[in-house]
Design a protein around this motif. Structure first.
Motif, short mmCIF file in Angstrom:
data_model
loop_
_atom_site.label_atom_id
_atom_site.label_comp_id
_atom_site.label_asym_id
_atom_site.label_seq_id
_atom_site.Cartn_x
_atom_site.Cartn_y
_atom_site.Cartn_z
N LYS A 1 1.55 7.37 0.49
CA LYS A 1 2.20 8.50 -0.50
C LYS A 1 1.27 9.53 -0.53
O LYS A 1 1.22 10.68 -0.25
CB LYS A 1 2.71 8.08 -1.48
CG LYS A 1 4.22 7.93 -1.51
CD LYS A 1 4.79 7.76 -2.86
CE LYS A 1 5.94 7.02 -2.90
NZ LYS A 1 6.33 6.38 -4.25
N LYS A 2 -0.13 8.98 -0.83
CA LYS A 2 -1.38 9.78 -1.27
C LYS A 2 -1.86 10.40 0.07
O LYS A 2 -2.61 11.53 0.36
CB LYS A 2 -2.18 9.06 -1.90
CG LYS A 2 -2.21 9.34 -3.43
CD LYS A 2 -3.55 8.75 -4.03
CE LYS A 2 -2.85 8.02 -5.33
NZ LYS A 2 -3.71 7.09 -5.53
N HIS A 3 -1.78 9.68 1.27
CA HIS A 3 -2.53 10.04 2.72
C HIS A 3 -1.34 10.05 3.57
O HIS A 3 -1.33 9.36 4.55
CB HIS A 3 -3.39 9.05 2.86
CG HIS A 3 -4.27 8.78 1.82
ND1 HIS A 3 -5.48 9.81 1.87
CD2 HIS A 3 -4.56 7.63 0.89
CE1 HIS A 3 -6.28 9.15 0.38
NE2 HIS A 3 -5.78 8.05 0.14
N THR B 1 -1.58 8.43 7.29
CA THR B 1 -0.35 7.14 7.64
C THR B 1 0.12 7.37 9.10
O THR B 1 0.51 6.64 9.68
CB THR B 1 0.52 7.52 6.30
OG1 THR B 1 -0.19 7.09 5.40
CG2 THR B 1 1.52 6.42 6.57
N GLU C 1 1.55 3.43 -2.42
CA GLU C 1 1.02 4.24 -3.15
C GLU C 1 0.07 5.19 -2.20
O GLU C 1 -0.11 6.16 -2.23
CB GLU C 1 0.44 3.86 -4.49
CG GLU C 1 1.41 3.79 -5.59
CD GLU C 1 2.57 4.68 -5.62
OE1 GLU C 1 2.28 6.18 -5.85
OE2 GLU C 1 3.80 4.39 -5.49
N TRP C 2 -0.69 4.16 -1.43
CA TRP C 2 -1.92 4.82 -0.67
C TRP C 2 -1.21 5.78 0.69
O TRP C 2 -1.61 6.75 0.89
CB TRP C 2 -2.70 3.62 -0.18
CG TRP C 2 -3.68 4.21 1.11
CD1 TRP C 2 -5.06 4.44 0.48
CD2 TRP C 2 -3.84 4.17 2.20
NE1 TRP C 2 -5.78 4.61 1.67
CE2 TRP C 2 -5.07 4.77 2.80
CE3 TRP C 2 -2.59 4.52 3.27
CZ2 TRP C 2 -5.30 5.15 4.14
CZ3 TRP C 2 -3.05 4.67 4.58
CH2 TRP C 2 -4.41 5.07 5.00
N GLU D 1 0.89 -1.07 0.11
CA GLU D 1 -0.07 -0.05 0.03
C GLU D 1 0.82 1.15 -0.12
O GLU D 1 0.43 2.29 0.40
CB GLU D 1 -1.00 -0.10 1.21
CG GLU D 1 -1.88 -1.21 1.16
CD GLU D 1 -2.74 -1.12 2.45
OE1 GLU D 1 -4.11 -1.57 2.40
OE2 GLU D 1 -2.38 -1.12 3.49
#
Ligand SMILES: C[S@@+](CC[C@H](N)C(=O)[O-])C[C@H]1O[C@@H](n2cnc3c(N)ncnc32)[C@H](O)[C@@H]1O
Length: 266
Positions: free
Chosen positions: A224-226, A230, A221-222, A219
């Motif tokens: 990095k986006k959040h 995180t 990419e998830w 996860e």
């Protein structure tokens, strides 16, 4: 074909994969922080499934003598090629299948370490313990990082209808697919591992979950986006990961056991 064939194929880009991978970097740092609570500079560490030696070199730099082993020729080749390895001095390397530990170049290991689920490639942890026992020092410590049969973050994928993915561990084993190779993976519950250690005279002294709510390695990419979410997950993990049942519900868990003095026989 076997797990070690798959990891041999992956070995050429194994280190590069992790270099910019925030989740893996975070998780490896968690494992190292855990081990630092128990390891001492004079320790003699046997590392099982050491891969390309990322951790072995880290421990050597901190004054630990390390014997790094793995059963994937490709991984060992990568390790041998590292400049730091040739200058490390306190590090040795040997081909070793941990399911068949009959002879090792050295004995008297005071620390046995296995990171990132290498031992999930075998169903038979008893054979590993049987093999290890003659090579351990009187007061040995073991730290293993294993995948349990229940992972909360994976199970939550049920809410998105991903039934197969969410439940893939629940039978206790599954088939992994890496580099065109299929091989079996076995999930080990912390309670079972604790009892195993106990039967060999070891007492479990620490247990903690990895990626309980914090993102899984896949996860990235998830994460990095959040970044805020995180960080929040990381905070929650730090509050919950040492407590049961949470400690048993991560993607991996770190378990450390020490040999009780009355059982020591070396
Ligand atoms: C996910 S990698 C982890 C490598 C390393 N511990 C790390 O943290 O970077 C799993 C490792 O387990 C090793 N492995 C799998 N089965 C093995 C076996 N039977 N004996 C020894 N090593 C094995 C693989 O070759 C691979 O290097």
């Amino acid at each position: 074909m076997s797990a070690t064939e798959a990891f041999s194929r992956q070995s050429v880009y194994f280190d590069t994969l992790e270099e910019k991978h925030r989740v893996l970097t975070y998780l490896r740092a968690q494992v190292r922080a855990h081990v630092r609570r128990f390891i001492e500079p004079g320790d003699f560490m046997l590392e099982l499934n050491a891969g390309t030696g990322l951790d072995a070199l880290y421990w050597v730099k901190r004054g630990v003598r390390v014997h790094a082993t793995d059963a994937a020729e490709g991984m060992l080749k990568q390790l041998h090629q590292k400049k730091e390895y040739s200058s490390a001095g306190r590090m040795t390397v040997e081909y070793l299948d941990f399911t068949r530990i009959e002879h090792l170049q050295y004995k008297g290991f005071s620390y046995v370490f296995s990171n990132f689920g290498g031992l999930n490639c075998t169903a038979n942890l008893e054979a590993v313990m049987d093999g290890l026992m003659p090579f351990l020092a009187a007061e040995a410590t073991i730290t293993w990082v294993l995948m349990p049969p229940f992972c909360l973050r994976e199970a939550l994928k049920l809410l998105r209808g991903r039934w197969r993915y969410a439940s893939r561990r629940w039978r206790g084993h599954t088939t992994a697919h890496l580099e065109g190779v299929h091989f079996p993976v076995y999930y080990h519950a912390p309670g079972k591992v604790k009892r195993l250690f106990q039967s060999y005279g070891f007492e479990t002294v620490a247990l903690e979950a990895m990626s309980l709510l914090y993102p899984l390695p896949e996860e990235e990419e998830w994460a990095k986006k959040h970044p805020l979410l995180t960080r929040w997950c990381s905070y929650l993990d730090s509050k919950l990961r040492h407590r049961m049942p949470w400690a048993a519900w991560g993607d991996h868990y770190i378990i450390t056991a020490r040999r009780k003095k009355q059982y020591a026989c070396v």
